[in-house]
Scaffold this motif. Structure first.
Motif, mmCIF file in Angstrom:
data_model
loop_
_atom_site.group_PDB
_atom_site.id
_atom_site.type_symbol
_atom_site.label_atom_id
_atom_site.label_comp_id
_atom_site.label_asym_id
_atom_site.label_seq_id
_atom_site.Cartn_x
_atom_site.Cartn_y
_atom_site.Cartn_z
ATOM 1 N N ALA A 1 0.841 -1.207 0.000
ATOM 2 C CA ALA A 1 0.000 0.000 0.000
ATOM 3 C C ALA A 1 0.875 1.255 0.000
ATOM 4 C CB ALA A 1 -0.938 -0.007 1.202
ATOM 5 N N GLU A 2 1.929 1.240 0.787
ATOM 6 C CA GLU A 2 2.846 2.386 0.825
ATOM 7 C C GLU A 2 3.546 2.549 -0.517
ATOM 8 O OE1 GLU A 2 5.315 1.423 4.172
ATOM 9 O OE2 GLU A 2 3.801 2.080 5.617
ATOM 10 N N CYS A 3 3.936 1.419 -1.108
ATOM 11 C CA CYS A 3 4.600 1.453 -2.414
ATOM 12 C C CYS A 3 3.659 1.986 -3.499
ATOM 13 C CB CYS A 3 5.082 0.048 -2.772
ATOM 14 S SG CYS A 3 6.039 -0.033 -4.300
ATOM 15 N N LEU A 4 2.414 1.521 -3.490
ATOM 16 C CA LEU A 4 1.446 1.982 -4.489
ATOM 17 C C LEU A 4 1.235 3.485 -4.408
ATOM 18 C CD1 LEU A 4 -1.214 -0.860 -4.385
ATOM 19 C CD2 LEU A 4 0.319 -0.304 -6.277
ATOM 20 N N LEU A 5 1.256 3.998 -3.192
ATOM 21 C CA LEU A 5 1.091 5.444 -3.017
ATOM 22 C C LEU A 5 2.251 6.191 -3.676
ATOM 23 C CD1 LEU A 5 -0.922 7.359 -1.794
ATOM 24 C CD2 LEU A 5 0.331 7.264 0.346
ATOM 25 N N LYS A 6 3.437 5.620 -3.619
ATOM 26 C CA LYS A 6 4.598 6.235 -4.279
ATOM 27 C C LYS A 6 4.535 6.047 -5.792
ATOM 28 C CE LYS A 6 7.529 5.450 -0.277
ATOM 29 N NZ LYS A 6 8.623 4.633 0.261
ATOM 30 N N LEU A 7 4.052 4.891 -6.232
ATOM 31 C CA LEU A 7 3.994 4.599 -7.667
ATOM 32 C C LEU A 7 2.971 5.457 -8.402
ATOM 33 C CD1 LEU A 7 4.304 0.712 -7.752
ATOM 34 C CD2 LEU A 7 6.068 2.394 -8.247
ATOM 35 N N VAL A 8 2.036 6.025 -7.677
ATOM 36 C CA VAL A 8 1.039 6.906 -8.294
ATOM 37 C C VAL A 8 1.733 8.053 -9.030
ATOM 38 C CG1 VAL A 8 -0.807 8.555 -7.780
ATOM 39 C CG2 VAL A 8 -0.841 6.311 -6.738
ATOM 40 N N GLU A 9 2.895 8.453 -8.539
ATOM 41 C CA GLU A 9 3.646 9.554 -9.155
ATOM 42 C C GLU A 9 4.062 9.243 -10.591
ATOM 43 O OE1 GLU A 9 6.938 10.437 -6.560
ATOM 44 O OE2 GLU A 9 5.609 10.694 -4.836
ATOM 45 N N TYR A 10 4.111 7.963 -10.965
ATOM 46 C CA TYR A 10 4.512 7.575 -12.313
ATOM 47 C C TYR A 10 3.352 7.612 -13.308
ATOM 48 C CZ TYR A 10 8.969 6.086 -10.379
ATOM 49 O OH TYR A 10 10.195 6.064 -9.772
ATOM 50 N N LEU A 11 2.173 7.938 -12.831
ATOM 51 C CA LEU A 11 0.982 7.978 -13.679
ATOM 52 C C LEU A 11 0.761 9.385 -14.219
ATOM 53 C CD1 LEU A 11 -1.494 5.939 -11.436
ATOM 54 C CD2 LEU A 11 -0.227 5.117 -13.418
ATOM 55 N N PRO A 12 0.007 9.502 -15.321
ATOM 56 C CA PRO A 12 -0.386 10.829 -15.803
ATOM 57 C C PRO A 12 -1.232 11.548 -14.739
ATOM 58 C CG PRO A 12 -0.884 9.141 -17.431
ATOM 59 C CD PRO A 12 -0.457 8.433 -16.195
ATOM 60 N N GLU A 13 -1.290 12.860 -14.836
ATOM 61 C CA GLU A 13 -1.970 13.673 -13.821
ATOM 62 C C GLU A 13 -3.419 13.258 -13.581
ATOM 63 O OE1 GLU A 13 -2.333 18.266 -13.494
ATOM 64 O OE2 GLU A 13 -0.245 17.796 -14.015
ATOM 65 N N ASN A 14 -4.174 12.980 -14.658
ATOM 66 C CA ASN A 14 -5.575 12.564 -14.501
ATOM 67 C C ASN A 14 -5.686 11.273 -13.713
ATOM 68 O OD1 ASN A 14 -6.699 14.720 -15.831
ATOM 69 N ND2 ASN A 14 -6.984 13.647 -17.761
#
Length: 188
Positions: A99-112
């Motif tokens: 869960a902590e990792c996924l929160l960091k990986l969100v940064e690799y997604l487009p803004e939307n």
């Protein structure tokens, strides 16, 4: 009777029935649309049905029951720290770390996609509220969130091997380069 004729004849009655059972206007519309889809899928069998009205109400009723079952399935977790490891399996898991990792990986997604994940999954904003905020339909909002989740999963799987147990708990989590660490993600 054709599916289109059935839809025209029973649409107002079904809409009223569903709205009595489901208070969320957008969810009620989604259920009504699903009834329409089921009518279309069963077009070849409609002539065989003896009581079409009862059949339509049964479809609507079953979809309403499914809706209420699915809404009770998930509860918002306010803080990642609240994720607890289940005692039933007795097996170590990596749910909290993931869960902590996924929160960091969100940064690799487009803004939307970032906004969709953070608003819906992290903050718990309802999708109909997001639809209004984004100026799109409820189904459009659902699609945006689902696409964002798929992209986040793809980012995770691009660098990590993830294995789950039968209950969905993450029991193995390693980077694909297999550097020997138990829990490791290259992007985190």
């Amino acid at each position: 009777m054709s599916p289109e004729e059935l839809w025209m004849m029973y649409n107002p009655k079904l809409k009223a029935y569903i709205r009595k059972k489901v208070s969320d206007q957008y969810e009620a519309e989604d259920i009504l649309q699903e009834v329409g889809l089921r009518i279309q899928k069963s077009a070849s069998k409609i002539q065989e049905i003896t009581n079409v009205e009862a059949w339509l109400y049964r479809i609507a009723h079953n979809l309403i029951v499914d809706y209420y079952r699915s809404t009770r399935k998930y509860e918002l977790i306010e803080d990642i720290v609240e994720i607890v490891e289940p005692k039933a399996t007795g097996q170590e898991n990596y749910n909290k770390e993931t869960a902590e990792c996924l929160l960091k990986l969100v940064e690799y997604l487009p803004e939307n996609d970032q906004e969709a994940i953070l608003e819906c999954d992290y903050k718990g904003t309802k999708q109909n509220v997001l639809a209004q905020k984004w100026g799109i339909s409820k189904s459009g909002s659902k699609s945006r969130v689902q696409r964002a989740r798929k992209r986040l999963t793809a980012v995770l799987h691009s660098c990590c091997e993830v294995k789950k147990d039968h209950a969905g708990n993450i029991i193995e989590f390693e980077n694909k380069e297999n550097n020997g660490t138990g829990f490791s993600c290259l992007k985190c």
